[in-house]
Scaffold this motif. Structure first.
Motif, short mmCIF file in Angstrom:
data_model
loop_
_atom_site.label_atom_id
_atom_site.label_comp_id
_atom_site.label_asym_id
_atom_site.label_seq_id
_atom_site.Cartn_x
_atom_site.Cartn_y
_atom_site.Cartn_z
N GLY A 106 -62.19 -38.28 -36.56
CA GLY A 106 -61.02 -37.36 -36.24
C GLY A 106 -61.08 -36.55 -34.71
N LEU A 158 -63.10 -35.74 -42.58
CA LEU A 158 -61.89 -36.05 -41.85
C LEU A 158 -61.21 -35.20 -41.16
N GLN A 165 -55.19 -36.42 -43.15
CA GLN A 165 -56.59 -36.58 -43.58
C GLN A 165 -56.57 -36.92 -45.14
N GLY A 183 -61.59 -33.00 -45.94
CA GLY A 183 -60.62 -32.78 -45.06
C GLY A 183 -60.98 -31.57 -44.24
#
Ligand code: UDP
Length: 247
Positions: A106, A158, A165, A183
């Motif tokens: 990410g 993520l 995400q 996430g």
């Protein structure tokens, strides 16, 4: 569990969240850790897929002070905030101790690499088995998937923003064979050092959101969900007359 507008939070402290992760690691995956704030709860109430993904998640913790506030108003207090950025840091430390393989996915190109480098400086034994930026095209996604499969991470962080995400995790974790994912929103920038977290006193006083708003004024649009959230919580409080909301 504590029910905040339909989203069920685990009643855990940071320490208990870490213990829970230890046990999740021993279970067959895939499992998702969600750190939700008020914006996410409001979004989930308008997005059935996100709502369902959160409902099925193995661990849902209160990222923001608004959730803790709401739990107190509803007479079912959550112990404390479990901010995603802090949980990620502690999980990186845990990963180094336990030998868990970590993958960072990410943020803008270069950020995940810098975050990985800083994390390895902090936790010498940390095994980061891969990184990838979060602006991949459909074609690049195939390469990303092959890289993750080859890297065989135990833990995938993520940082694609909510709800991307969570949705990406729900759609891909099983086929990637990853036991656990989390996430983490904008946490890679903080780890990479390109964004600063609010000063400690602001975090402690529940004012981290204000700091973010001052630093990133474009967030005002998203934060408009906050007053609506407060109104809904107060309405729920009035309707149920402060009954316990334990689910
Ligand atoms: N991001 C990304 N791909 C996208 C959209 C966003 O990698 O398609 C990243 C963005 O660069 C940032 C993070 O996702 O690192 C979102 O951060 P934000 O603070 O907005 O997270 P949230 O408030 O949604 O948790």
């Amino acid at each position: 569990m504590v029910n905040i507008l339909g989203v069920k939070f685990h009643r855990v402290t940071m320490e208990q969240a870490l213990e829970k992760v230890d046990s999740l690691m021993k279970e067959p995956g895939p499992q998702l850790i969600v750190t939700a704030n008020t914006e996410m709860v409001m979004m989930a109430n308008q997005d059935p897929l996100l709502f369902e993904i959160i409902r099925r998640s193995a661990l849902v913790v209160p990222d923001g002070i608004g959730i803790v506030w709401a739990s107190r108003i509803l007479n079912c207090p959550l112990e404390e905030r479990v901010p995603g950025v802090e949980l990620m840091d502690k999980l990186l430390e845990r990963s180094a101790e336990k030998g868990w393989r970590v993958f960072l996915l990410g943020a803008k190109p270069g950020i995940a690499d810098q975050a990985a480098e800083n994390a390895k400086k902090k936790y010498a034994k940390l095994n980061v088995v891969g990184t990838y930026h979060g602006y991949f095209t459909k074609e690049e996604e195939q390469e990303l998937i092959s890289r993750i499969k080859a890297a065989k991470p135990d833990l995938l962080f993520l940082a694609l923003g909510v709800p991307k995400q969570e949705k990406w995790a729900a759609a891909n974790l099983a086929k990637l064979g990853i036991p656990l994912a989390m996430g983490v929103g904008g946490s890679f920038e903080i780890l990479a050092g390109t964004t600063k977290r609010a000063p400690k006193w602001m975090c402690r006083s529940g004012l981290e959101w204000l700091y973010r708003l001052i630093k990133e004024p474009w967030r005002i649009g998203r934060m408009m969900a906050l007053p609506q959230f407060a109104i809904l919580i107060m309405l729920e409080k009035m309707i149920v007359k402060g009954d316990l909301k334990d689910a």
